[in-house]
Design an enzyme around this catalytic site. Structure first.
Site, mmCIF file in Angstrom:
data_model
loop_
_atom_site.group_PDB
_atom_site.id
_atom_site.type_symbol
_atom_site.label_atom_id
_atom_site.label_comp_id
_atom_site.label_asym_id
_atom_site.label_seq_id
_atom_site.Cartn_x
_atom_site.Cartn_y
_atom_site.Cartn_z
ATOM 1 N N GLU A 90 -57.541 67.725 -31.539
ATOM 2 C CA GLU A 90 -56.145 67.880 -31.766
ATOM 3 C C GLU A 90 -55.334 69.003 -32.525
ATOM 4 O O GLU A 90 -54.051 69.119 -32.167
ATOM 5 C CB GLU A 90 -55.661 66.165 -32.353
ATOM 6 C CG GLU A 90 -56.114 65.113 -31.618
ATOM 7 C CD GLU A 90 -55.327 65.191 -30.276
ATOM 8 O OE1 GLU A 90 -53.870 65.205 -30.341
ATOM 9 O OE2 GLU A 90 -56.063 64.945 -29.350
ATOM 10 N N SER A 475 -60.948 -0.724 -34.321
ATOM 11 C CA SER A 475 -61.735 -1.291 -35.589
ATOM 12 C C SER A 475 -62.222 -0.224 -36.597
ATOM 13 O O SER A 475 -62.395 -0.702 -37.919
ATOM 14 C CB SER A 475 -62.855 -1.991 -34.957
ATOM 15 O OG SER A 475 -62.462 -3.030 -34.494
#
Length: 841
Positions: A90, A475
């Site tokens: 780059e 229950s």
């Protein structure tokens, strides 16, 4: 000569004037475009969105939470190899220019003037300015602003600081931002593990990652990689022999099928990791979780999770198969595509099917014969003999011929049939059950969730039935009624009438609760109300202590936030979650101390600072840096006490009876102390079992996502208890049996389990039961414990009962558990009702 000098002076003057105008022009441009530009100093506080990671106890990655897949890495931790690759690709003059590269700009202009493509010629510094402070538009004005900002930026930031920003911010495809995330995404590696060729490929990506896909554009990607390698060689970063060797290597990436190491591989999302994400976002907000770079240590025990998921799936599938209903294929492929194996495999792989079910594979029907169907299986190579599904294996569907069950092109799920040595002997048809469910395993001492499975398959349904499904517990709620009663003078030996009761609801329509069995036991010890899940006994107890008390206990344990004081809630008519019930039962298991379930042990921010810790215990002496003769460190549990330890022990004793003699005897042969309670709602729409040992709690829930009856024979003891039993049996295998610790200041007392009378300590016989009392509260010798349901609360049989029968006669006989009849009058001498040995275990 004078003329020549005059001419030169003339040129010099005009040159000076031109230079002044040029400098003035540059200054004017800088002034014009430099106004109102962003302040570059703001980048000193740069904190990029960084992925958060979840790890299990062994350090393996469990999940990643991301907006942008970025792993921020300080510049001193980025290898030189990676830095050199990006600089070569780059900005090879990065360490020498002032922010812009004049020579690079000149070359770009020259190339454009010759008809070439106009290159950007942006330096790394300029790219940082564009990415952070400017828009992405391509224009001369933006380029000028970019250069101005770059020069300013270089005056206040070092080259390393600039490179750090660049290498952590740059987008490199595959939702990877920054080099560390890209190294994981493409190669499944940390930065320091990259080869020169791999680093060069990453450095080739910034300009157009979508044009350099390692599979779809492989040739172009290799060409660009090799260009970067050549640049690295020319810049002196790599020896030429290394350059040539790396250029000759193939490009092997995760996208091309290379598997990352198990430690670095991110597994597919599941119920556990998704619930962590959901809860942390609720606690910390989405920005912190999805972009804060958090390190999250999960409580998951991978072995417990595997066992729990396997047990739940087995239980759901067994019930589904028992219904005998085949719901057809998951999808269909065009039969014309089945002649080419590569084509049908590609078509099959493209289908959105659940692939997170252990041992299951998608498959396509290739041929249908008289007794079997030939199949092609995803991930399993075909062979000369082929793979088949037989109609015999699919007998559970009720179909008699393969043609009645399958058609060419049908896509189904299959699993291998294995022999005792684990070798595949054939294939079995599978289908995802309609019935859904959830299981949860929690450490009873601290609330750490060891396993959480919120359904049959996360990829089939992401709805978490452990935390998001609010259902009636039935229950399974009863223990909280009995806990309130035990704290108000009841004992497991208290005699309670199991006889009809009619409740005036005030609406003109009385409520007539019934026992699930439809029978009555008469006057029996209270512990049977839990062991045999007797609704009438529970309603009578709730009436006696008051529903306001029951509601307070339910809220104290976290079962409900604001429970209405309706008597039906004593039988579990409200709605709660498995998560809440497991946490509440954990407080019985640990002797009555509050625990909060947690999926996370610790959360650290991006700097390693702990910002959340589940363990809140105080440690005296843990801060010392070295031992200097001081007392050993001591960890102090500061947990709030929810109920008295004696109450917790008595209730645990009663729930041990559920396993030993009651509705969950399927767990009885497991060689560990297991207590628990089943739950089944009206019409068996939902079923439950929550069980615990002194160390862990296991909860199971099953029900349809749109509630409807499960079918004949469905009950918590039949569906959920076996699932919990498998988890207990497998997870505790090889571990010693532990006992529930008996609280101090307690005494064992022997009672007649039919009359409640205290017996001498040396009493023996089938009617003798031992129950635990607080010292000083035990009945005296031959004193009878309280009887609930008889006239004026003394032991009395007959019809003088403190509740309305609304014209319903008191039964002359009630049915014993063994089916024989017991008269509802004082039993004749020698009559026996085998209710077990009670609390002595």
């Amino acid at each position: 000569m004078r003329a020549v000098l005059g001419f030169l002076g003339f040129l010099f003057a005009w040159g000076a004037i031109g230079a002044i105008f040029a400098i003035g022009g540059v200054a004017a441009v800088v002034w014009m475009y430099g106004r109102d530009l962003p302040d570059t100093s703001t980048l000193r506080a740069y904190q990029p969105d960084t992925l958060s990671r979840v790890y299990d106890g062994d350090g393996r990655i469990l999940a990643e939470y991301v907006r942008e897949r970025r792993i921020f890495t300080p510049i001193d931790e980025i290898p030189d190899l990676v830095k050199h690759a990006f600089i070569s690709a780059e900005d090879k003059n990065f360490y020498n220019h002032p922010g812009f590269d004049l020579l690079g700009i000149a070359k770009a202009v020259y190339d454009a003037a010759r008809g070439g493509h106009l290159r950007g010629a942006s330096t790394i510094t300029q790219q940082v300015m564009k990415n952070f402070l400017l828009s992405g538009e391509r224009s001369g004005e933006r380029k000028i602003k970019e250069i101005i900002l770059a020069v300013r930026f270089e005056s206040v930031f070092t080259k390393d600081q600039i490179l750090e920003l660049y290498l952590n911010e740059i987008f490199l495809g595959q939702n990877a931002y920054g080099v560390a995330a890209a190294a994981r995404a493409y190669f499944g590696k940390a930065l320091e593990e990259l080869t020169p060729g791999e680093a060069a490929y990453l450095a080739a990506l910034p300009k157009a990652p979508s044009d350099l896909h390692p599979v779809r554009q492989r040739a172009r990607a290799i060409e660009r990689r090799n260009y970067v390698l050549r640049e690295m060689g020319e810049n002196g970063y790599l020896p030429w022999d290394v350059v040539r060797a790396e250029q000759d290597k193939p490009l092997e990436t995760v996208q091309g099928g290379e598997r990352p190491s198990d430690r670095d591989r991110v597994p597919p999302a599941d119920y556990f990791s998704e619930e962590i994400r959901r809860q942390l976002i609720a606690r910390m907000g989405p920005d912190a979780v999805l972009g804060g770079g958090l390190t999250i240590r999960a409580t998951i025990d991978p072995r417990a999770q595997r066992i729990a998921a396997r047990a739940l799936r087995r239980g759901l599938e067994e019930w589904d198969r028992a219904q005998g209903k085949w719901r057809g294929p998951l999808a269909r492929l065009d039969p014309a595509d089945l002649g080419d194996e590569a084509v049908w495999r590609g078509r099959l792989a493209a289908l959105d099917l659940p692939r997170d079910i252990e041992g299951w594979h998608p498959a396509v029907i290739l041929e249908v014969g008289r007794n079997a169907a030939r199949i092609g299986i995803e991930g399993v190579p075909d062979d000369a003999d082929g793979h088949f599904l037989t109609i015999r294996d699919a007998a559970w569907t009720g179909r008699r011929r393969p043609a009645d069950l399958w058609a060419v092109g049908d896509v189904v799920m299959v699993a291998p049939l294995k022999d005792a040595e684990g070798r595949t002997q054939g294939w079995s048809l599978r289908q995802i059950p309609e019935l859904e469910g959830a299981v949860m395993v929690m450490d009873a001492h601290n609330g750490r969730v060891l396993a959480l499975q919120g359904g049959f398959s996360f990829q089939s349904s992401t709805f978490n039935r452990a935390t998001q499904a609010f259902r009636q517990p039935g229950s399974a709620f009863k223990p909280f009624v009995y806990a309130a009663a035990l704290d108000r003078g009841f004992s497991p030996g208290t005699i309670v009438a199991d006889l009809p009761v009619v409740v005036d609801t005030g609406s003109g329509e009385p409520w007539r609760p019934k026992n699930a069995s439809g029978n009555f036991l008469g006057f029996v010890p209270m512990r049977l109300g839990i062991e045999l899940s007797r609704n009438l006994m529970t309603v009578r107890i709730a009436q006696d202590i008051g529903m306001d008390v029951v509601a307070e206990y339910a809220e104290r344990f976290g079962v409900y936030d604001d429970m209405p004081e309706h008597l039906s809630y004593a039988l579990g008519a409200g709605e709660t979650t498995l998560w809440r019930l497991v946490a509440a039962y954990g407080m019985f298991a640990n002797g009555g101390l509050r625990i909060e379930p947690s999926l996370v042990d610790r959360v650290q921010d991006r700097y390693g600072r702990t910002i959340y810790r589940h363990d809140r215990r105080r440690c005296d002496g843990c801060a010392a840096e070295r031992y200097q003769g001081q007392p050993e460190p001591w960890v102090i549990d500061t947990a709030e006490r929810v109920i008295d330890p004696v109450t917790a022990y008595q209730l645990t004793s009663m729930m041990r009876g559920v396993v030993e003699r009651g509705t969950a005897t399927v767990l009885r042969d497991i060689p560990h102390n297991i207590a628990g309670k089943t739950g089944t709602t009206n019409d068996a729409r939902d079923v439950w079992f929550i069980g615990f040992t002194p160390d862990i709690v296991v909860g199971c829930f099953m029900g349809h996502d749109t509630p409807r009856p499960l079918g004949r024979g469905a009950a918590g003891g039949r569906l959920c208890a076996p699932v919990a039993g498998e988890i207990f049996s497998e997870y505790l295998r090889g571990r010693p049996r532990t006992e529930f610790p008996r609280p101090s200041e307690t005494v064992w007392v022997k009672l007649d389990k039919e009359t409640g009378e205290r017996l001498p300590d040396d009493a023996t016989g089938p009617n003798v039961v031992s129950e635990l009392f607080r010292r000083g509260e035990e009945p005296s010798l031959h004193q009878t414990v309280r009887v609930l349901g008889a006239a004026d609360d003394s032991f009395s049989f007959g019809t003088d009962l403190p509740f309305s029968l609304e014209g319903e006669p008191v039964p002359e006989y009630v049915t014993r558990p063994d089916g024989t009849l017991q008269p509802v009058t004082p039993p004749p001498p020698g009559a026996q009702l085998d209710l077990g040995s009670g609390g002595l275990y």
